[in-house]
Design a protein around this motif. Structure first.
Motif, short mmCIF file in Angstrom:
data_model
loop_
_atom_site.label_atom_id
_atom_site.label_comp_id
_atom_site.label_asym_id
_atom_site.label_seq_id
_atom_site.Cartn_x
_atom_site.Cartn_y
_atom_site.Cartn_z
N VAL A 155 0.85 -1.19 0.00
CA VAL A 155 0.00 0.00 0.00
C VAL A 155 0.89 1.24 0.00
O VAL A 155 1.77 1.40 0.84
N GLY A 156 0.67 2.12 -0.97
CA GLY A 156 1.49 3.32 -1.08
C GLY A 156 2.80 3.11 -1.79
O GLY A 156 3.61 4.04 -1.87
N LYS A 157 3.04 1.91 -2.33
CA LYS A 157 4.26 1.62 -3.06
C LYS A 157 3.97 1.62 -4.56
O LYS A 157 2.82 1.46 -4.99
N SER A 158 5.03 1.79 -5.35
CA SER A 158 4.87 1.84 -6.81
C SER A 158 5.97 1.03 -7.47
O SER A 158 6.99 0.70 -6.84
N ILE A 159 5.74 0.73 -8.74
CA ILE A 159 6.71 -0.01 -9.55
C ILE A 159 6.70 0.59 -10.96
O ILE A 159 5.63 0.96 -11.48
N ALA A 160 7.87 0.73 -11.58
CA ALA A 160 7.99 1.27 -12.95
C ALA A 160 8.21 0.12 -13.92
O ALA A 160 9.03 -0.77 -13.67
N LEU A 161 7.47 0.15 -15.05
CA LEU A 161 7.56 -0.89 -16.07
C LEU A 161 7.83 -0.25 -17.43
O LEU A 161 7.25 0.80 -17.77
N ASP A 162 8.69 -0.87 -18.23
CA ASP A 162 8.96 -0.49 -19.62
C ASP A 162 8.36 -1.54 -20.52
O ASP A 162 8.71 -2.73 -20.43
N LEU A 163 7.45 -1.13 -21.40
CA LEU A 163 6.74 -2.06 -22.27
C LEU A 163 7.41 -2.11 -23.64
O LEU A 163 8.08 -1.16 -24.07
N PRO A 164 7.24 -3.19 -24.37
CA PRO A 164 7.94 -3.35 -25.66
C PRO A 164 7.31 -2.56 -26.80
O PRO A 164 7.89 -2.51 -27.89
N ALA A 165 6.13 -1.98 -26.62
CA ALA A 165 5.47 -1.24 -27.71
C ALA A 165 4.80 -0.01 -27.11
O ALA A 165 4.64 0.13 -25.90
N ASP A 166 4.39 0.91 -28.01
CA ASP A 166 3.74 2.14 -27.56
C ASP A 166 2.36 1.83 -27.01
O ASP A 166 1.61 1.00 -27.54
N ILE A 167 2.04 2.54 -25.95
CA ILE A 167 0.76 2.32 -25.27
C ILE A 167 -0.28 3.26 -25.87
O ILE A 167 -0.04 4.46 -26.02
N LYS A 168 -1.44 2.70 -26.21
CA LYS A 168 -2.55 3.50 -26.71
C LYS A 168 -3.73 3.51 -25.75
O LYS A 168 -4.41 4.51 -25.62
N ASP A 169 -3.92 2.38 -25.07
CA ASP A 169 -5.07 2.27 -24.18
C ASP A 169 -4.66 1.48 -22.94
O ASP A 169 -3.84 0.56 -23.01
N VAL A 170 -5.24 1.85 -21.77
CA VAL A 170 -4.98 1.19 -20.48
C VAL A 170 -6.30 0.83 -19.85
O VAL A 170 -7.23 1.65 -19.81
N LEU A 171 -6.38 -0.42 -19.37
CA LEU A 171 -7.58 -0.88 -18.68
C LEU A 171 -7.21 -1.24 -17.25
O LEU A 171 -6.39 -2.14 -17.01
N VAL A 172 -7.83 -0.57 -16.28
CA VAL A 172 -7.64 -0.87 -14.86
C VAL A 172 -8.98 -1.39 -14.34
O VAL A 172 -10.00 -0.68 -14.40
N ALA A 173 -9.00 -2.62 -13.85
CA ALA A 173 -10.26 -3.23 -13.42
C ALA A 173 -10.86 -2.52 -12.22
O ALA A 173 -12.07 -2.29 -12.17
N ASP A 174 -10.05 -2.16 -11.23
CA ASP A 174 -10.55 -1.50 -10.03
C ASP A 174 -9.56 -0.43 -9.63
O ASP A 174 -8.55 -0.72 -8.97
N PRO A 175 -9.80 0.81 -10.03
CA PRO A 175 -8.86 1.88 -9.68
C PRO A 175 -8.76 2.14 -8.18
O PRO A 175 -7.80 2.78 -7.75
N LYS A 176 -9.71 1.64 -7.38
CA LYS A 176 -9.62 1.83 -5.94
C LYS A 176 -8.55 0.93 -5.31
O LYS A 176 -8.12 1.17 -4.18
N ILE A 177 -8.14 -0.12 -6.02
CA ILE A 177 -7.13 -1.04 -5.51
C ILE A 177 -5.75 -0.63 -6.01
O ILE A 177 -4.79 -0.53 -5.24
N ALA A 178 -5.62 -0.38 -7.31
CA ALA A 178 -4.35 0.01 -7.91
C ALA A 178 -4.62 0.94 -9.07
O ALA A 178 -5.70 0.93 -9.67
N ASN A 179 -3.61 1.71 -9.40
CA ASN A 179 -3.74 2.68 -10.49
C ASN A 179 -2.50 2.61 -11.37
O ASN A 179 -1.42 2.21 -10.90
N ALA A 180 -2.68 3.02 -12.64
CA ALA A 180 -1.57 3.03 -13.60
C ALA A 180 -1.42 4.43 -14.16
O ALA A 180 -2.41 5.03 -14.62
N VAL A 181 -0.20 4.95 -14.11
CA VAL A 181 0.10 6.29 -14.63
C VAL A 181 1.08 6.14 -15.78
O VAL A 181 2.18 5.60 -15.61
N VAL A 182 0.66 6.58 -16.99
CA VAL A 182 1.51 6.47 -18.18
C VAL A 182 2.28 7.79 -18.32
O VAL A 182 1.68 8.85 -18.53
N ARG A 183 3.60 7.71 -18.23
CA ARG A 183 4.43 8.90 -18.31
C ARG A 183 4.95 9.14 -19.73
O ARG A 183 5.03 10.27 -20.19
#
Length: 479
Positions: free
Chosen positions: A52-80
């Motif tokens: 809780v309150g921790k984060s992790i950075a990920l590098d994906l192999p392709a450009d991101i166009k769309d993000v699906l988060v099932a429950d934003p109250k549990i975890a969130n994704a921020v595309v930089r």
């Protein structure tokens, strides 16, 4: 050679395209639009644990166009950037996050489990338990699970205590720790006791009559031995002078009792082992009669009391060579001192119930492997001195010995209990010896003519005793 289009050609092409546009749109409407229809299991989702309150950075192999988060109250994704994303744990729970490219294809999928932050506990495990490999993971909303291997039961218990303190309740900790090679401890207990008893009894009993004219005075003195409660024996020396009979009772007893018990017992570290070598004697508890029958049927009620040598201990190997022991040892035997004698109802016989003399010690000690410790010891000396006689006359010098009895008892006891633990390993059976090794029954001629009760045998074709062997007493001695 490519030639530039003229205005007329361009206009014709534009009109042709506008005419064909409805036909193309109609054909596209007939075909379904392409989309990624993949389940989470088919998409190759990866498991990610976040605090809780921790984060992790990920590098994906392709450009991101769309993000699906099932429950934003549990975890969130921020595309930089187009290919870098940060996933942040918000609350305790589970959800999943999927990333898609411009064509709708799934780039990656992650199953997110957000638990309480356990990195501090993991660091504590690495620092406090360097020889163990213990992992901790969150289970549910407020539980944790321990897994891996511990170097000793003490380190496994320490890890469990840390996890219990973290969640506040030990019932919320799933302990899956495996102890590497649990040690086995053999405990050797030595109970040595020597008792010395000295009893001395001296008394003179007078009986007779004195005549003074017509008056006759009869007298009889029988002084008891109150220290021991009774005379050692009925042996006496009697003499008569005129009408007076004197009985001299002089007795002395000296005895030595030596007790030696050495029980050995082996147990796994952390487990309890018990040992008992002795017996049970019956104690009557009355009669149980069935009065509905004629005549009534009665059955004696009997309970049994154990006596002998008993040992119970729980070893815990703290570190290499150091052992914590919870030991309880007891040596008891039957004794006629303080015995209870009862008269059997409806009979002239009496029933004597013996008492039990017990030496018991229970404690917790810490000893190195192979070291000995005096767990308990006692030196006791008891002296009883009693004089009984006729008041006044018993105080007369020299002649007063005729009117009194003296009873003297001296008990001396010295007891010591030693404990010696060993960290042991299993060995082959051929490396162990038994008490009956080398024992065989004698032949009839040897037993009848020579009075032998055993003989020693050897392997066929070999001498019973090898050359240059040790001569003397060793091992178990059979008389």
């Amino acid at each position: 050679m490519t030639r530039p289009l003229t205005r007329a050609a361009a206009a014709a092409a534009l009109m042709l395209g506008m005419a064909l546009a409805p036909l193309v749109s109609s054909a596209a409407a007939d075909r379904p639009a392409p989309a990624a229809r993949l389940a989470a299991s088919d998409a190759g989702s990866h498991f990610v644990a976040l605090g809780v309150g921790k984060s992790i950075a990920l590098d994906l192999p392709a450009d991101i166009k769309d993000v699906l988060v099932a429950d934003p109250k549990i975890a969130n994704a921020v595309v930089r950037t187009a290919r870098r994303v940060y996933m942040i744990g918000v609350a305790v729970g589970q959800t999943n996050i999927y990333f898609f490219d411009a064509q709708g294809r799934q780039i990656a999928g992650y199953d997110i489990a957000v638990t309480r932050d356990l990195n501090g506990v993991r660091a504590a495990f690495r620092r406090l338990l360097p020889d163990s490999n213990i992992a901790i993971e969150g289970v549910g909303a407020d539980g944790v699970m321990l897994s891996g291997t511990a170097a000793s039961p003490a380190e496994a218990q320490q890890a469990y205590d840390i996890a219990s303190r973290l969640v506040g309740d030990g019932t919320k900790v799933v302990n899956g720790i495996t102890v590497k090679g649990r040690d086995q401890v053999m405990l050797k207990v030595t109970v040595a006791e020597v008792k010395r008893d000295v009893i001395k009894q001296l008394g003179i009993d007078l009986s007779g009559s004195l005549n003074y004219g017509t008056a006759v005075v009869n007298f009889n003195t029988s002084n008891p031995f109150s220290a021991s409660g009774q005379a050692l024996s009925d042996t006496a020396i009697a003499g008569t002078w005129k009408n007076v009979t004197a009985t001299l009772r002089a007795m002395e007893r000296a005895g030595v009792i030596r007790t030696l018990a050495e029980p050995n017992l082996t147990a796994i570290s952390g487990e309890t082992a018990t040992f008992m070598a002795g017996g049970e004697f019956p104690i009557p508890n009355g009669l149980s009669c069935d009065t509905t029958k004629s005549p009534p049927v009665c059955q004696a009620q009997v309970s049994f009391k154990t006596f002998g040598v008993s040992l119970m201990f729980t070893p815990v190997v703290l570190s290499e060579g150091r052992i914590s022991l919870k030991v309880m040892t007891e040596v008891s035997d039957l004794s006629m001192e303080n015995a209870l004698t009862q008269q059997v109802p409806g009979s002239t016989q009496s029933l004597t119930i013996p008492s039990i003399q017990t030496r018991r010690a229970e404690t917790v000690v810490e000893i190195p492997s192979g070291g000995s410790l005096a767990m308990a010891g006692m030196i006791q000396e008891q002296t009883k001195h009693a004089i009984n006689g006729l008041p006044g006359l018993m105080r007369v010098p020299i002649l007063g010995a005729l009117f009194r009895s003296r009873d003297y008892i001296n008990h001396e006891t010295e007891l010591m209990i030693l404990v010696t633990p060993y960290v042991v390993r299993a060995v082959a059976q051929k490396d162990l010896s038994r008490p009956d090794d080398g024992f065989a029954d004698p032949t009839d001629p040897a037993a009848i003519l020579l009075g032998r009760i055993n003989r020693i045998y050897g392997a066929h074709g070999k001498p019973v005793e090898p050359a240059n062997s040790y001569h003397g007493k060793y091992g178990f001695i059979l008389d």
